[in-house]
Design an enzyme around this catalytic site. Structure first.
Site, PDB file in Angstrom:
ATOM      1  N   CYS A   1      22.653  47.720  25.636  1.00 43.34           N
ATOM      2  CA  CYS A   1      23.397  46.687  26.355  1.00 43.34           C
ATOM      3  C   CYS A   1      24.768  46.669  25.702  1.00 43.34           C
ATOM      4  O   CYS A   1      25.449  47.674  25.668  1.00 43.34           O
ATOM      5  CB  CYS A   1      22.675  45.341  26.312  1.00 43.34           C
ATOM      6  SG  CYS A   1      22.025  44.859  24.703  1.00 43.34           S
ATOM      7  N   SER A   2      25.180  45.542  25.146  1.00 42.07           N
ATOM      8  CA  SER A   2      26.437  45.513  24.407  1.00 42.07           C
ATOM      9  C   SER A   2      26.178  45.643  22.909  1.00 42.07           C
ATOM     10  O   SER A   2      26.671  46.547  22.257  1.00 42.07           O
ATOM     11  CB  SER A   2      27.205  44.220  24.704  1.00 42.07           C
ATOM     12  OG  SER A   2      28.450  44.219  24.054  1.00 42.07           O
ATOM     13  N   ALA A   3      25.364  44.715  22.370  1.00 43.97           N
ATOM     14  CA  ALA A   3      25.020  44.782  20.945  1.00 43.97           C
ATOM     15  C   ALA A   3      23.801  45.657  20.689  1.00 43.97           C
ATOM     16  O   ALA A   3      23.575  46.111  19.571  1.00 43.97           O
ATOM     17  CB  ALA A   3      24.772  43.378  20.394  1.00 43.97           C
ATOM     18  N   GLY A   4      22.981  45.851  21.725  1.00 43.12           N
ATOM     19  CA  GLY A   4      21.792  46.688  21.567  1.00 43.12           C
ATOM     20  C   GLY A   4      20.603  45.967  20.985  1.00 43.12           C
ATOM     21  O   GLY A   4      19.726  46.599  20.372  1.00 43.12           O
ATOM     22  N   ILE A   5      20.523  44.635  21.186  1.00 48.59           N
ATOM     23  CA  ILE A   5      19.376  43.894  20.649  1.00 48.59           C
ATOM     24  C   ILE A   5      18.779  42.908  21.657  1.00 48.59           C
ATOM     25  O   ILE A   5      17.574  42.729  21.698  1.00 48.59           O
ATOM     26  CB  ILE A   5      19.740  43.141  19.351  1.00 48.59           C
ATOM     27  CG1 ILE A   5      20.879  42.150  19.582  1.00 48.59           C
ATOM     28  CG2 ILE A   5      20.073  44.117  18.241  1.00 48.59           C
ATOM     29  CD1 ILE A   5      21.184  41.279  18.373  1.00 48.59           C
ATOM     30  N   GLY A   6      19.594  42.235  22.460  1.00 47.47           N
ATOM     31  CA  GLY A   6      19.096  41.179  23.346  1.00 47.47           C
ATOM     32  C   GLY A   6      18.427  41.722  24.592  1.00 47.47           C
ATOM     33  O   GLY A   6      17.200  41.793  24.705  1.00 47.47           O
ATOM     34  N   ARG A   7      19.222  42.108  25.564  1.00 50.76           N
ATOM     35  CA  ARG A   7      18.686  42.668  26.795  1.00 50.76           C
ATOM     36  C   ARG A   7      17.947  43.981  26.532  1.00 50.76           C
ATOM     37  O   ARG A   7      16.937  44.285  27.188  1.00 50.76           O
ATOM     38  CB  ARG A   7      19.836  42.881  27.794  1.00 50.76           C
ATOM     39  CG  ARG A   7      20.408  41.577  28.314  1.00 50.76           C
ATOM     40  CD  ARG A   7      21.702  41.759  29.081  1.00 50.76           C
ATOM     41  NE  ARG A   7      22.860  41.905  28.205  1.00 50.76           N
ATOM     42  CZ  ARG A   7      24.122  41.945  28.628  1.00 50.76           C
ATOM     43  NH1 ARG A   7      24.378  41.844  29.923  1.00 50.76           N
ATOM     44  NH2 ARG A   7      25.115  42.064  27.771  1.00 50.76           N
TER      45      ARG A   7
END
Length: 449
Positions: free
Chosen positions: A380-386
């Protein structure tokens, strides 16, 4: 008259001695006549009777020595199997631990003794390593709570490690249907899971911060993807903010969770896709959501990124995501790869419906089964949430299909053991349960259960 007043004062003193205040320790002192005279005590004589006027009572405050008792009330939880382990981990001061008692038959936690202070856990984490407790909102993602392969050096790290490796809460199909109706229970459970972000000091790579989209979201060292570089003297060339993620039944390197590529990391991203023989890339973010979330890292038709050439063969537009068929070339070798771009998921939030996510998951699994190559790259953006939600849902659906139950708590813990912060908010944790509940209803309809 003097004698009468003396008696009255003595009676008052007696009453004070018999009923002292709860927070005072009284130490009345009655001394001999000679001692009283030497200290200036008044002596009143009346006939043959001598009465000494008592000095004022000395009151010394004392602190209670009983341990602090923490009370917490939870909504009625879903019944757990007797064999399941449900440890408790709360957000607290960086040097403090809080124990919580088991739930009684009335679904109410018994008070438990703890010498430590408890803070609210929801949405907050704290940075360790300072005598001053710094509370940070999860939106800035500033927590450091490491789980490394080295032996834990603090009691808190030991508790976090044990929790992530052992926590379980298997849910039957009926329990899964019930738990999605009790959001308070899910959010409380989520708040207990250690985030497992790492201390930047654990990455001994000069200038690695230039390759991180967010300075506090770092790859956990033990599962970090390392790029194969010809330059052994340049460790930065082998660095990428990405982690291998275990899949269903602990399958090694089933996924790679990574941040959205930056201008200076696009070449690294394609090198990783080539090196790991990835059959699929799943992108769950827009290029810009208020701020830049990811750069456009694929070409319109053809592009060369370092040693990897990328060709776009076809584009298929769906309602919620776009699929691109790509060919990667490096030297005399070529590989096919599918790129899925899901754009209906807002940052730090959840979609209105879980159906598009299940459709995307189905297409990805079909492509993965046909390829039988390397890990699926998810970002995703940070690579942890979505990213964490997609991987957790994929693993959970597989578990439901093959075992008839699902353990989202255990899945989330294993994801965070591989990459800190996976599944970023309580709302996302709840969304995963809703997606799995919808998948379960489909399974039940197909099997007639």
């Amino acid at each position: 008259m003097v004698l009468f007043r003396l008696k009255e004062k003595v009676q008052v003193c007696d009453r004070q001695l018999k009923a002292p205040p709860l927070d005072l320790h009284l130490t009345p002192t009655v001394q001999s006549d000679s001692a009283q005279k030497s200290k200036g005590a008044k002596v009143v004589s009346s006939g043959s009777m001598v009465q000494a006027e008592l000095p004022p009572i000395v009151a010394k405050p004392i602190r209670p020595q009983q341990p602090i008792t923490a009370y917490r009330r939870l909504a009625p939880p879903v019944p757990l199997p007797s064999s399941s382990l449900v440890p408790v981990f709360s957000s607290f001061d960086h040097t403090h631990l809080v124990s919580v008692a088991p739930v009684t038959a009335n679904h109410e936690l018994k008070p438990c003794s703890s010498p430590f202070r408890m803070k609210p856990a929801a949405g907050l984490q704290e940075r360790r390593g300072s005598n001053v407790s710094l509370v940070l909102d999860m939106s800035v993602l500033g927590s450091v709570e490491p789980l490394s392969t080295a032996p834990p050096v603090t009691p808190r790290e030991a508790v976090a490690r044990e929790y992530l490796l052992a926590a379980r809460r298997p849910l039957t199909r009926q329990q899964l249907r019930d738990v999605v109706q009790n959001t308070h229970t899910l959010h409380t459970e989520f708040a207990e899971i250690p985030m497992n972000f790492i201390d930047p000091k654990e990455l001994d790579i000069p200038n690695y911060g230039t390759k991180n989209r967010y300075k506090t979201i770092l790859p956990n060292p033990h599962s970090r993807v390392t790029l194969k570089s010809k330059s052994c003297n340049d460790p930065l060339s082998s660095y990428i903010n990405a982690n291998y993620i275990r899949g269903y039944l602990g399958d090694e390197k089933a996924f790679i969770a990574t941040q959205g590529p930056m201008v200076n990391t696009v070449n690294d991203f394609w090198l990783m896709a080539w090196q790991e023989e990835a059959p699929v890339i799943v992108m769950i973010t827009k290029l810009k959501e208020k701020n830049e979330k990811c750069v456009l890292y694929w070409p319109e038709k053809r592009g060369i990124f370092g040693k990897v050439e990328v060709l776009v063969n076809s584009v298929r537009e769906c309602e919620h995501y776009t699929t691109r068929s790509l060919t990667l070339k490096s030297g005399n070798q070529t590989r096919d790869l599918q790129h899925f771009w899901y754009t209906s998921w807002p940052d730090h939030k959840t979609p209105d419906s879980t159906l598009p996510l299940l459709q995307l998951m189905g297409d990805v699994e079909d492509r993965r089964a046909a390829a039988i190559l390397g890990p699926v790259i998810v970002h995703c953006s940070a690579g942890i949430g979505r990213t964490g939600c997609f991987i957790a849902t994929t693993i959970g659906c597989r578990q439901l299909q093959l075992e008839g139950f699902v353990d989202v708590l255990s899945i989330t813990c294993r994801l965070r053991a591989d990459r800190g912060g996976m599944i970023q908010t309580g709302e996302q944790y709840e969304f995963v349960h809703h997606a799995l509940s919808l998948y379960e209803s489909r399974l039940s309809a197909e099997t007639g259960q």
